[in-house]
Design a protein around this motif. Structure first.
Motif: not given
Length: 141
Positions: A56, A67, A69-71, A82, A84, A102
């Motif tokens: 990731q 990442a 903060e997802p979404e 969404h 990230d 994304n």
């Protein structure tokens, strides 16, 4: 290939200064996805990002971003998925700021406020000023 306009946003005024035509090519290289943004006028302004789905990690030049903060952001005019929020793994004084990403869409923005530039990758034909305002507002939260 997908067609994008990259919008350069002046840091202090947050107003669109100009747009440049880019084409995006997404390459699946087994362990990494490569996002090539080709500037149609001057290849020296091309940008390449790499994303490793297993770790990731998003890589831009010498910088690795993770990442945090997802979404974080979603706009259905852009994609059903969404975005990230990614930040540098190791902060650098003049390094890039937060990026929205994304896997399906690619990179939505490049921010380096130290060098006073922000880029937004928006599809051709989008109402860029309104969408840019929405993205920048969300990033400032």
């Amino acid at each position: 290939m997908l067609a994008f306009n990259i919008s350069y946003v002046k840091g202090a005024s947050d107003s669109l200064a100009f747009q440049r035509p880019y084409r995006l090519q997404i390459l699946d290289q087994d362990t990494v996805l490569i996002y090539r943004y080709s500037y149609l006028v001057d290849s020296t302004k091309n940008m390449t990002f790499k994303f490793n789905p297993e770790t990731q990690i998003l890589t831009f030049g010498p910088f690795d971003l993770e990442a945090v903060e997802p979404e974080f952001f979603k706009n259905e005019e852009l994609t059903d998925t969404h975005f990230d929020l990614f930040n540098l793994k190791i902060p650098v004084t003049d390094g890039n700021g937060p990026m929205l990403f994304n896997k399906e869409y690619g990179v939505l923005n490049v921010d380096n406020s130290f060098w006073t530039y922000q880029y937004l990758f928006l599809p051709e034909g989008q109402k860029n000023a309104k969408l840019a305002e929405e993205i920048l507002k969300k990033l400032k939260e």
